[in-house]
Design an enzyme around this catalytic site. Structure first.
Site, mmCIF file in Angstrom:
data_model
loop_
_atom_site.group_PDB
_atom_site.id
_atom_site.type_symbol
_atom_site.label_atom_id
_atom_site.label_comp_id
_atom_site.label_asym_id
_atom_site.label_seq_id
_atom_site.Cartn_x
_atom_site.Cartn_y
_atom_site.Cartn_z
ATOM 1 N N GLY A 92 0.435 -4.412 -0.924
ATOM 2 C CA GLY A 92 -1.073 -3.683 -2.110
ATOM 3 C C GLY A 92 -1.876 -5.011 -2.437
ATOM 4 O O GLY A 92 -0.938 -5.759 -2.759
ATOM 5 N N ASP A 140 2.579 -5.295 -10.192
ATOM 6 C CA ASP A 140 3.171 -4.452 -10.410
ATOM 7 C C ASP A 140 5.197 -5.956 -11.747
ATOM 8 O O ASP A 140 5.685 -5.162 -12.334
ATOM 9 C CB ASP A 140 4.202 -4.081 -9.566
ATOM 10 C CG ASP A 140 4.221 -3.487 -8.544
ATOM 11 O OD1 ASP A 140 3.697 -2.456 -9.565
ATOM 12 O OD2 ASP A 140 4.718 -2.812 -7.883
ATOM 13 N N ASP A 195 6.219 -7.616 -10.530
ATOM 14 C CA ASP A 195 8.305 -7.668 -10.256
ATOM 15 C C ASP A 195 9.128 -8.471 -9.306
ATOM 16 O O ASP A 195 9.634 -8.479 -8.570
ATOM 17 C CB ASP A 195 7.988 -6.198 -9.015
ATOM 18 C CG ASP A 195 7.602 -5.633 -8.177
ATOM 19 O OD1 ASP A 195 6.397 -7.085 -8.213
ATOM 20 O OD2 ASP A 195 7.495 -4.801 -7.124
ATOM 21 N N THR A 225 0.403 -8.808 -6.964
ATOM 22 C CA THR A 225 0.156 -7.875 -6.653
ATOM 23 C C THR A 225 0.741 -6.967 -8.600
ATOM 24 O O THR A 225 0.910 -7.952 -9.582
ATOM 25 C CB THR A 225 2.163 -7.145 -7.254
ATOM 26 O OG1 THR A 225 2.254 -5.839 -6.754
ATOM 27 C CG2 THR A 225 3.281 -8.435 -7.309
ATOM 28 N N ARG A 253 5.610 0.643 -9.260
ATOM 29 C CA ARG A 253 7.451 0.490 -8.750
ATOM 30 C C ARG A 253 9.397 1.517 -9.171
ATOM 31 O O ARG A 253 8.780 1.960 -9.539
ATOM 32 C CB ARG A 253 7.376 0.188 -6.921
ATOM 33 C CG ARG A 253 7.973 -0.010 -6.098
ATOM 34 C CD ARG A 253 8.014 -1.091 -5.132
ATOM 35 N NE ARG A 253 6.537 -1.963 -4.523
ATOM 36 C CZ ARG A 253 6.231 -1.657 -3.612
ATOM 37 N NH1 ARG A 253 6.808 -1.499 -2.463
ATOM 38 N NH2 ARG A 253 5.144 -1.950 -2.974
ATOM 39 N N ASP A 307 7.167 -9.013 -2.795
ATOM 40 C CA ASP A 307 8.496 -10.348 -2.343
ATOM 41 C C ASP A 307 8.833 -9.955 -0.605
ATOM 42 O O ASP A 307 8.928 -10.338 0.110
ATOM 43 C CB ASP A 307 9.855 -9.574 -3.160
ATOM 44 C CG ASP A 307 9.214 -8.131 -3.005
ATOM 45 O OD1 ASP A 307 8.927 -7.297 -2.603
ATOM 46 O OD2 ASP A 307 10.391 -8.068 -4.152
ATOM 47 N N ARG A 350 0.536 -3.291 5.564
ATOM 48 C CA ARG A 350 1.796 -3.022 6.028
ATOM 49 C C ARG A 350 2.273 -3.490 7.425
ATOM 50 O O ARG A 350 1.991 -2.345 8.406
ATOM 51 C CB ARG A 350 3.184 -2.242 5.546
ATOM 52 C CG ARG A 350 2.673 -2.087 3.891
ATOM 53 C CD ARG A 350 3.457 -1.223 2.794
ATOM 54 N NE ARG A 350 3.536 -1.400 1.473
ATOM 55 C CZ ARG A 350 2.492 -1.362 0.226
ATOM 56 N NH1 ARG A 350 2.043 0.148 1.498
ATOM 57 N NH2 ARG A 350 2.424 -1.175 -0.681
HETATM 58 P P1 ADP Z 1 4.594 -6.613 -0.355
HETATM 59 O O1 ADP Z 1 4.965 -7.866 -0.138
HETATM 60 O O2 ADP Z 1 4.256 -5.652 -1.777
HETATM 61 O O3 ADP Z 1 5.841 -6.571 -1.758
HETATM 62 P P2 ADP Z 1 5.657 -5.129 1.926
HETATM 63 O O4 ADP Z 1 6.722 -4.648 0.826
HETATM 64 O O5 ADP Z 1 4.943 -3.504 2.412
HETATM 65 O O6 ADP Z 1 5.146 -5.462 0.562
HETATM 66 O O7 ADP Z 1 5.920 -6.100 2.736
HETATM 67 C C1 ADP Z 1 4.063 -6.184 3.114
HETATM 68 C C2 ADP Z 1 5.024 -6.808 4.687
HETATM 69 O O8 ADP Z 1 5.451 -8.221 4.281
HETATM 70 C C3 ADP Z 1 5.640 -6.595 5.811
HETATM 71 O O9 ADP Z 1 4.499 -4.875 5.915
HETATM 72 C C4 ADP Z 1 6.028 -6.725 6.662
HETATM 73 O O10 ADP Z 1 4.868 -7.046 7.828
HETATM 74 C C5 ADP Z 1 6.749 -8.009 5.246
HETATM 75 N N1 ADP Z 1 7.581 -7.486 5.698
HETATM 76 C C6 ADP Z 1 8.656 -6.553 4.745
HETATM 77 N N2 ADP Z 1 9.628 -6.765 4.334
HETATM 78 C C7 ADP Z 1 10.106 -7.848 5.370
HETATM 79 C C8 ADP Z 1 11.311 -8.912 5.835
HETATM 80 N N3 ADP Z 1 12.373 -8.496 5.073
HETATM 81 N N4 ADP Z 1 10.682 -9.555 6.301
HETATM 82 C C9 ADP Z 1 10.001 -9.708 6.930
HETATM 83 N N5 ADP Z 1 8.985 -9.432 6.236
HETATM 84 C C10 ADP Z 1 9.422 -8.744 5.738
HETATM 85 O O1 F6P Z 2 2.911 -2.771 -5.229
HETATM 86 C C1 F6P Z 2 1.935 -2.346 -6.587
HETATM 87 C C2 F6P Z 2 1.782 -0.404 -6.105
HETATM 88 O O2 F6P Z 2 0.648 -0.080 -6.389
HETATM 89 C C3 F6P Z 2 3.383 0.236 -6.980
HETATM 90 O O3 F6P Z 2 2.563 0.198 -8.230
HETATM 91 C C4 F6P Z 2 3.368 1.267 -6.440
HETATM 92 O O4 F6P Z 2 4.399 1.680 -5.736
HETATM 93 C C5 F6P Z 2 2.891 1.143 -4.602
HETATM 94 O O5 F6P Z 2 1.732 -0.156 -5.129
HETATM 95 C C6 F6P Z 2 2.395 2.371 -4.245
HETATM 96 O O6 F6P Z 2 1.767 1.553 -2.852
HETATM 97 P P1 F6P Z 2 0.913 2.565 -2.198
HETATM 98 O O7 F6P Z 2 -0.424 2.234 -1.744
HETATM 99 O O8 F6P Z 2 1.621 2.765 -0.088
HETATM 100 O O9 F6P Z 2 0.435 3.869 -1.948
#
Ligand code: ADP
Ligand code: F6P
Length: 321
Positions: free
Chosen positions: A11, A127, A129, A125, A171, A103, A72
């Protein structure tokens, strides 16, 4: 290192641009080349590159969103995708990578580091978090946006003697909700981290309504992870007789110009990330600890547990009525 990459992933968050700018300008001033990778790991695999100059990042420090776009990338969750990413980095001579995201993005950065491309994670982010850091880029701006929206809601809520049940983002985390509830002068915050009792909340409302000079309008902040905002508003109305409305603030909270705090923290973190890469250090997350920028081993950082802001939650309970 002579050539590094920078990407934003997951995000978007206000202040990501300030971090991209700091990474770019710091690296350029150290004599490195910088490649901007668009749309996170998707753009790495698809070779969506921009040559970053000092001018590429002009006029972006005050802009929300991310000039590098974000995405993503499900393919990057498995090692086949990661190996493809490594091959692309080698093909264009990238010796290190700065990953600005949450994360999930850091797990991808850890995987890429483990196959020989040193990566540094910067927490971006709204959040807040991420366990290994007290602060994430975008948090302050999102809270300020949410408070501004709730101030507006209060005008109409107060005029109609209503209750506004307002859902804020986060989230599964309730950091935004508790801070915003205090900042907006709300009567309650419902989060996953602390147990809450709707009957008790309704009882407090009924009590103050019956008192001379008591409150006649109410704001209840609901964390996204709790959800059910429409249902909560309906239940509150049934229990108290106070006309109640649900508002989900949604993605508006992720936009807008970053606050000073987000610009400064993003700049400090971006600078620190490049200093690590300059020393050939990878597999680290840049964070904030006791108000200072520091870095931590990526896997150790992801495994940490973050305490909840219980003291603020308690202060909210004490000052709401
Ligand atoms: P955020 O980084 O905000 O937590 P996501 O969880 O959507 O957002 O993760 C962003 C990108 O990081 C994912 O689309 C993927 O490419 C990579 N990613 C997420 N989880 C994993 C994982 N367990 N191992 C490797 N890459 C990951
Ligand atoms: O991680 C940031 C965030 O805005 C969260 O607060 C929320 O749950 C999520 O992303 C929403 O994601 P999307 O852009 O996929 O709707």
């Amino acid at each position: 290192m002579k050539k590094i990459g920078v990407l934003t992933s997951g995000g978007d968050a206000p202040g990501m641009n300030a971090a991209v700018r700091a990474v770019t300008r710091t690296a350029l001033s150290k004599g490195m080349e910088v490649v901007g990778i668009q749309r996170g790991y998707v753009g790495l695999l698809n070779r969506e590159f921009v040559n970053m100059t000092a001018r590429t990042v002009s006029g972006i420090i005050q802009r929300g969103g991310t000039c590098l776009y974000t995405a993503r990338c499900p393919e990057f969750r498995n090692m086949d995708g990661v190996m493809k990413g490594k091959a692309v980095c080698e093909e264009i001579g990238l010796e290190g990578l700065v990953v600005i995201g949450g994360d999930g993005s850091f797990r991808g950065a850890g995987d890429l580091s483990s196959v020989g491309i040193p990566c540094i994670g910067i927490p971006g982010t709204i959040d807040n978090d991420i366990s290994c850091t007290e602060y994430t880029i975008g948090y302050d701006t999102a809270m300020n946006t949410a408070v501004e929206m709730i101030d507006k809601l209060r005008d109409t809520t107060q005029s109609h003697d209503r209750c506004s049940v307002v859902e804020v983002m986060g989230r599964r985390a309730g950091y935004i909700a508790v801070n915003v509830a205090i900042g907006a002068g709300a009567e309650a915050a419902l989060t996953l981290e602390r147990p809450y009792d709707l009957n008790a909340i309704a009882a407090k409302m009924t009590k103050t309504l019956s008192e001379k000079g008591g409150k006649h309008h109410f704001i209840i902040v609901v964390a996204e992870g709790v959800g059910q905002t429409e249902n909560i508003a309906r239940e509150i109305q049934e229990m108290t007789g106070v006309e109640s409305r649900a508002t989900v603030l949604g993605h508006v909270q992720r936009g807008g110009a970053p606050t000073m705090r987000d610009r400064i923290v993003a700049t400090e973190m971006g600078y620190h990330a490049v200093e690590l890469l300059e020393q050939g250090i990878g597999n680290r997350i840049v964070g904030m600890k006791e108000g200072k920028i520091y870095d931590v081993d990526l896997q150790e950082g992801l495994a940490m547990k973050k305490p909840f802001i219980d003291h603020l939650y308690d202060i909210l309970l004490e000052t709401a009525y």
